[in-house]
Design an enzyme around this catalytic site. Sequence first.
Site: not given
Length: 333
Positions: A229, A102, A141
């Site tokens: 997205r 992030c 991730k």
Amino acid sequence: MVKIDNIELPDFPLLLAPMEDVSDPPFRALCKENGADVVYTEFISSEGLIRDAAKSVIKLDIYEKERPVGIQIFGANMDSMLRSIEIVEKTKPDIIDINFGCPVKKVVSKGAGAGILKDIDLMVKLTEAMVKHTDLPVTVKTRLGWDHDSIRIVEVAERLQDVGIKAISIHGRTRAQMYKGSADWKPIAEVKNNPRMHIPVFGNGDVDSPEKAMEMRDKYGLDGAMIGRASIGYPWFFNEVKHFFKTGEHLQKPTIAERVEVARRHLQMSIDWKGEHLGVVETRRHYTNYFKGIPHFKEYRLKLVTSDDPNDVFNAFNEIESKFGDARIPEIG
């Protein structure tokens, strides 16, 4: 076939990316119905979990129909991360995923998310401790690196594998890039082509068409694609990719009536799960894509994104369905 530990997945699985205020149970359910092979929760703060913060705890809600489902947690404090694993385990997810990617400032400033990319030794140490603290498969991730000059993803992925993670998803940008520019999949392919790697390597970033997914599979040789997205307000994307893989042809786009029906279900599930106010407000971000490309749509869009009354939104859906019915949004280009 691809395996995350003992979880068997189809060849080149499609994973729904963990996205803040997007990957909630209603949206995950819709993506699962439409071909997502693995879904992940929104990322959850380890500090919030151990403090029993309502906003963090509600994100632990998972349902049988979602499986296999991963719960993603973030943090940089060893004790907090280990204690949060104990809390997460009680909800019985299939996977625990660690967010080391992030890029937002409020996360990075605490050394969490992509912030830990400035301290790879800590990243590996934290991961090793978490793997040892649970019997669930742990995945990671992350991003290519902190910036262009500090990309060590081949080494990082190998070290994470060696301390026990069962899969890795890599976003093809550095933290410095945020979401700007184009994702670079070449370093992800280098991770996959490292002869010492034996866990699945999933690519993430800019997979916004079936052709891009096929390129990630065939040109870059990755094990699967994590979709972010492109799926927002468009859960059909997963099945469109799978249809293209099977036939080489594009699946017909949903009619406007079909879009309305799924948007209506999405809103109702959101209200049922999080209450009227949040259900209405937090589903708004999806409407742009649900109805993207419909000509002369401005008045309806305003109703969808400004009304706080769910009845007004449902009435707007009815108006859209009545006016456009089985028409399809014109293809662009």
